[in-house]
Scaffold this active site. Structure first.
Site, PDB file in Angstrom:
ATOM      1  N   SER A 137     -50.006  21.742 -17.071  1.00 46.17           N
ATOM      2  CA  SER A 137     -49.903  20.337 -17.466  1.00 46.17           C
ATOM      3  C   SER A 137     -48.718  20.124 -18.407  1.00 46.17           C
ATOM      4  O   SER A 137     -47.579  20.309 -18.024  1.00 46.17           O
ATOM      5  CB  SER A 137     -51.222  19.873 -18.087  1.00 46.17           C
ATOM      6  N   ASP A 158     -46.858  13.066 -17.306  1.00 45.15           N
ATOM      7  CA  ASP A 158     -46.889  14.396 -17.904  1.00 45.15           C
ATOM      8  C   ASP A 158     -46.446  15.428 -16.860  1.00 45.15           C
ATOM      9  O   ASP A 158     -46.052  15.078 -15.748  1.00 45.15           O
ATOM     10  CB  ASP A 158     -48.261  14.709 -18.499  1.00 45.15           C
ATOM     11  N   ASP A 184     -47.741  17.700 -14.848  1.00 43.75           N
ATOM     12  CA  ASP A 184     -48.329  17.780 -13.503  1.00 43.75           C
ATOM     13  C   ASP A 184     -48.609  16.398 -12.924  1.00 43.75           C
ATOM     14  O   ASP A 184     -49.241  16.273 -11.872  1.00 43.75           O
ATOM     15  CB  ASP A 184     -49.591  18.641 -13.492  1.00 43.75           C
ATOM     16  N   ASP A 206     -50.523  13.909 -13.523  1.00 42.79           N
ATOM     17  CA  ASP A 206     -51.842  13.288 -13.323  1.00 42.79           C
ATOM     18  C   ASP A 206     -52.132  12.237 -14.393  1.00 42.79           C
ATOM     19  O   ASP A 206     -53.087  11.470 -14.265  1.00 42.79           O
ATOM     20  CB  ASP A 206     -52.962  14.331 -13.261  1.00 42.79           C
TER      21      ASP A 206
END
Length: 454
Positions: free
Chosen positions: A99, A243, A245, A247
């Site tokens: 992340s 961010d 990743d 999501d």
């Protein structure tokens, strides 16, 4: 003696420094354990742009295939694209990402078929125990017939599915600045936005897991500065920050000011309720603004309050049949996206709302931003329990307040509330406060911080 993986297997995922804490050999064992615990005969695997991600992802696939599972590799993807694949293909999935963590970290977010979460109480503990056992005894016996590993591209299908869930037909031309933070938003945004009446101003779209420009963590205000400046310079209608990743999505208005995730939760909740005939359950965690349950009730919905954390939100989404859920951390969950979180779908809702009327984003979101919040303030403490007890003692005898221990300690009055929660992984207490005006919020915030830091 078996390895102790407790430092890298967290409440909801695997996360640690590569190769110091984990490596491809361990990823292969995690793949085998994942197949054993889920009893899957087929899985889907994806990864982000970190330098270690392709190797770790392929090792996991090898471990899974050795246990007889057919593996579909979707390659570079956002976490919500992996959830899409898990939902659309009805397969358990594994996403290799850390992340917003620094470049030396990597991790695995795992789910069962239909993007159902795998956490400490839903299989992650057993996966850890098997991997620990095999670090001592050696890799498990392979299946009599190993599974296959095949490639599949899901990006265009993912984009089409998201766009089917939002009416974008009446969106006026908008100038949109997007900061992908060198993360997976640089991969997904061009396809998702393709064909919409948007002038896209890309920032840091080059996939680079070393994060050369800034950390891909929009929760830290320092990482929004470049985007805020660019929105003002471009005279843009809106800015979006993803961010690492991709999501989570943060929103910046035309003035370069951040729009609180609570306001976005309220706005999207109102739209999802309208899409569902003015009925439905909306989930919000206990540190979102008072605005969220107010707006939900005003639009005919039923607000349900939960603990902080995606496993609690997803569990409550499934139990209550909720149509939408939002968190202060800019995670947004949709029933029509298998109860999983997708910042991209939330972004499309905001673009549809903004582009469907003539006003500015700041004017549009003003009605969803009714109170003054402190934001999350972290304090390092030697004894979390003692500090919480001191706060309870300070406020517990007051007749004008209500104490609630759903998650940490929440203290509420007619004009303000605050919540103090201990971190699960660090010696921290996290304070969030909100009030009807700035003076009251500041007073309460400082009172509580004085007790925490005494």
């Amino acid at each position: 003696m078996a390895a102790d993986l407790s430092q890298i297997v967290k409440a909801y995922d695997v996360r640690g420094v590569v190769p110091d804490q984990w490596d491809e050999a361990l990823a292969e064992l995690f793949g085998a354990a994942f197949v054993r615990v889920t009893a899957a005969d087929a899985i889907v695997v994806g990864h982000d742009m970190r330098p270690s991600s392709p190797g770790l992802s392929r090792a996991f696939a090898r471990g899974a295939a050795a246990q007889g599972a057919d593996v579909t590799e979707i390659g570079l993807c956002s976490t919500d694209q992996l959830y899409y694949a898990s939902g659309a293909l009805n397969l358990p999935g594994a996403m290799f990402t850390a992340s917003h963590n620094p470049a030396r970290y990597n991790g695995i977010k795992m789910c069962r078929a239909g993007a159902a979460p795998v956490g400490q109480d839903t299989g992650l503990t057993q996966i850890r125990e098997l991997a620990e056992q095999w670090t001592e005894s050696g890799a498990p016996q392979p299946a009599a017939e190993p599974g296959t590993i095949t490639r599949r591209d899901t990006l265009s299908d993912y984009a089409a599915h998201l766009r089917s869930l939002v009416d974008l037909t009446s969106v006026r031309p908008l100038k949109v600045v997007v900061d992908a933070g060198n993360g997976m938003g640089g991969h997904t945004v061009p396809t998702v936005f393709d064909g919409l009446p948007l002038t896209l101003v890309p920032m840091y779209f080059e996939l680079d897991g070393t994060f050369p420009n800034h950390e891909a963590n929009p929760l830290d205000p320092a990482n929004l500065v470049d985007l805020q400046k660019r929105v003002r310079e471009e005279g843009a209608d809106i800015g979006l920050a993803f961010d690492g990743d991709a999501d989570r999505c943060f929103v910046i208005d035309e003035r370069g000011e951040p729009v609180s995730p609570s306001a976005i939760t309220a706005l999207v909740a109102a739209r999802e309720l309208a899409r569902n005939g003015g009925k439905g359950v909306i989930i919000h965690n206990l540190i979102t603004s008072w605005t969220v349950p107010e707006v939900v009730r005003e639009h005919g919905g039923t607000p349900v309050r939960t603990r902080v954390g995606h496993s609690f939100i997803k569990a409550e989404m499934a139990t209550s049949g909720a149509i939408f859920g939002g968190e202060h951390s800019a995670h947004y969950y949709f029933r029509d996206f298998w109860n999983a979180d997708t910042g991209m779908l939330a972004a499309l809702h905001v673009l549809a709302a903004l582009g469907g009327q003539a006003g500015t984003l700041s004017a549009l979101t003003a009605e969803y931003d009714r109170y003054v919040g402190s934001g999350e303030i972290n304090s390092t403490v030697a004894d979390q329990a003692a500090r919480l007890a001191a706060i309870r003692a300070a406020y517990g005898a007051r007749e004008d307040v209500i104490l609630d221990e759903l998650d940490g300690l929440t203290v509420s009055s007619a004009d303000w509330w605050f919540n103090v929660r201990p971190s699960n992984t660090e010696p921290l207490l996290r304070l969030n406060a909100e009030a009807r005006d700035e003076v009251t919020m500041t007073k309460i915030r400082d009172e509580v911080l004085a007790i925490i830091r005494a």
